[in-house]
Design a protein around this motif. Structure first.
Motif, short mmCIF file in Angstrom:
data_model
loop_
_atom_site.label_atom_id
_atom_site.label_comp_id
_atom_site.label_asym_id
_atom_site.label_seq_id
_atom_site.Cartn_x
_atom_site.Cartn_y
_atom_site.Cartn_z
N GLU A 1 40.17 44.31 41.81
CA GLU A 1 39.62 43.20 42.34
C GLU A 1 40.36 41.98 43.21
N SER A 2 41.35 41.25 42.64
CA SER A 2 42.14 40.73 43.04
C SER A 2 43.48 40.32 43.78
N GLN B 1 39.84 43.15 37.06
CA GLN B 1 39.97 41.53 37.66
C GLN B 1 41.52 41.78 38.39
#
Length: 307
Positions: free
Chosen positions: A191-192, A188
Motif C-alpha cells: 500500500e505505502s 502495508q
C-alpha cells in the motif's frame, strides 16, 4: 539505423516521446559516460554523439543551455569552443541518483526501521520534504509519517538540513524485530510503496531489453556504436526505474518480484556492451586537451566489476 531490430525499436520509442527527453538523456550520458572520463567534453563532440538518438543540434544546444541555467552544467570557453562539465551541485545530484544504479548488491536488512514524523512542518515544507524522502526510498506509512527499512542516516540528515526542515522534523529508529515481514507488514508495504505498479514497470523494462540482450549475444562481432546506444538507453531507462524504487529488503517484497530479474538483465547487458561502448566514446568525445582520459577506477567497479 542499426542492424539490430530491438535497438532500433528502443531508439524509435525514445524519439516518439512527447516532448522528447533530451535534457534527461544528456544527464544520463554525463553520469554514465562523461563523468568517469574526467567530466568535461567539447559541445561539438556531444552533438555528434547524441545525433543517432534523433536529437538534432538545435535541441541539444537548447537542452545544454537549460541544464546550465538549472545548475547542472557549467561551461568553459577555450578559443571558439565550449566545454561542458557537471557543476559541484550537479555532481552531488548525480552521485545520489546513480550510486544505486551500479551497486553490486544491497546490504542485509536487520529488521530495523527509520521513521520521520512531519506533523510539525508547515504544509508547503511538508510536501517538499515528503517528495525528497520518497526519492530516498521512504514511504508514507501513516498520515505525516514516512518510514524506510534501510535508510542512510547521513543522507537523511543532509536532506533535512538542505530543506531547512531539521529542527521541525522528528526522527525515530526502531529496534530489529524477530518477525521481519508479517502478513500485515507486507500488506502495508504494498500500500505505502505502490509495489504492484512498480512491478509492472519492471516487467515492461524486461520486455523491452531482453530482446536486445538476446540479439547482441547472437552477434559474432559487436558494433561499437550499437554498444554505446544500447548502454545509454539501458541506463537511461533503468535509472528512471530506480528513482521510483525504494529498494526494499527482499523480506518485504513478493517472491516473484520482477525487480530482481530486471537488475540481473541490466547488469548482464551492461557488462556485455561496455568494452565496445568505451571504444566508441574514446573515438567520439574530445576534451580541451584532446582525447578522453582513461576511465576512473570506480567505473570498473560498477555492477560488481567490469572487464
Amino acid at each position: 539505423m542499426s542492424s539490430l531490430a530491438p535497438l532500433n525499436h528502443l531508439i524509435t520509442r525514445f524519439q516518439e516521446q512527447t516532448p522528447i527527453r533530451a535534457s534527461s538523456l544528456i544527464i544520463t550520458l554525463y553520469g554514465d559516460a562523461v563523468e568517469p572520463h574526467g567530466g568535461t567534453v567539447w559541445l561539438g563532440s556531444l552533438i555528434g554523439l547524441l545525433e543517432p538518438f534523433g536529437i538534432n543540434e538545435r535541441l541539444i544546444r537548447t537542452s545544454i543551455f537549460r541544464l546550465t541555467k538549472e545548475g547542472w552544467l557549467t561551461a568553459e570557453k577555450v578559443g571558439r569552443r565550449s566545454y561542458y562539465s557537471l557543476t559541484g551541485t550537479g555532481r552531488r545530484r548525480f552521485e545520489k541518483a546513480f550510486k544505486r544504479v551500479y551497486s553490486a548488491s544491497l546490504p542485509a536488512w536487520d529488521g530495523a526501521w527509520t521513521l520521520v514524523l512531519l506533523s510539525q512542518l508547515d504544509v508547503a515544507k511538508r510536501k517538499s520534504v515528503r517528495e525528497e524522502l520518497e526519492w530516498q526510498g521512504f514511504g508514507a506509512i501513516a498520515p505525516n509519517v514516512m518510514g524506510c527499512p534501510r535508510a542512510d542516516r547521513a543522507d537523511l540528515a543532509a536532506t533535512l538540513r538542505e530543506l531547512e526542515a531539521e529542527e521541525d522534523s522528528i526522527v525515530f529508529e526502531t529496534h530489529a524485530q524477530e518477525i521481519l515481514a508479517s502478513k500485515a507488514m507486507r500488506a502495508q508495504v504494498r500500500e505505502s510503496w505502490g509495489i504492484d505498479e512498480l512491478g509492472h514497470h519492471y516487467s515492461e523494462f524486461i520486455r523491452l531489453f531482453r530482446p536486445l540482450w538476446q540479439a547482441l549475444r547472437e552477434q559474432e562481432t559487436l558494433e561499437a556504436q550499437d554498444c554505446f546506444l544500447a548502454r545509454t538507453l539501458l541506463i537511461h531507462e533503468y535509472r528512471r526505474l530506480l528513482l521510483r524504487d525504494p529498494q526494499l529488503p527482499d523480506e518485504l517484497l513478493p517472491g516473484d518480484w520482477e525487480g530482481r530479474a530486471a537488475r540481473q538483465l541490466c547488469r548482464n547487458l551492461y557488462r556485455l556492451v561496455s568494452p565496445k561502448a568505451e571504444a566508441w566514446l574514446n573515438d567520439m568525445l574530445e576534451t580541451a586537451d584532446g582525447p578522453l582520459p582513461d576511465a576512473s577506477e570506480s567505473f570498473y567497479r560498477r555492477f560488481g566489476g567490469l572487464s
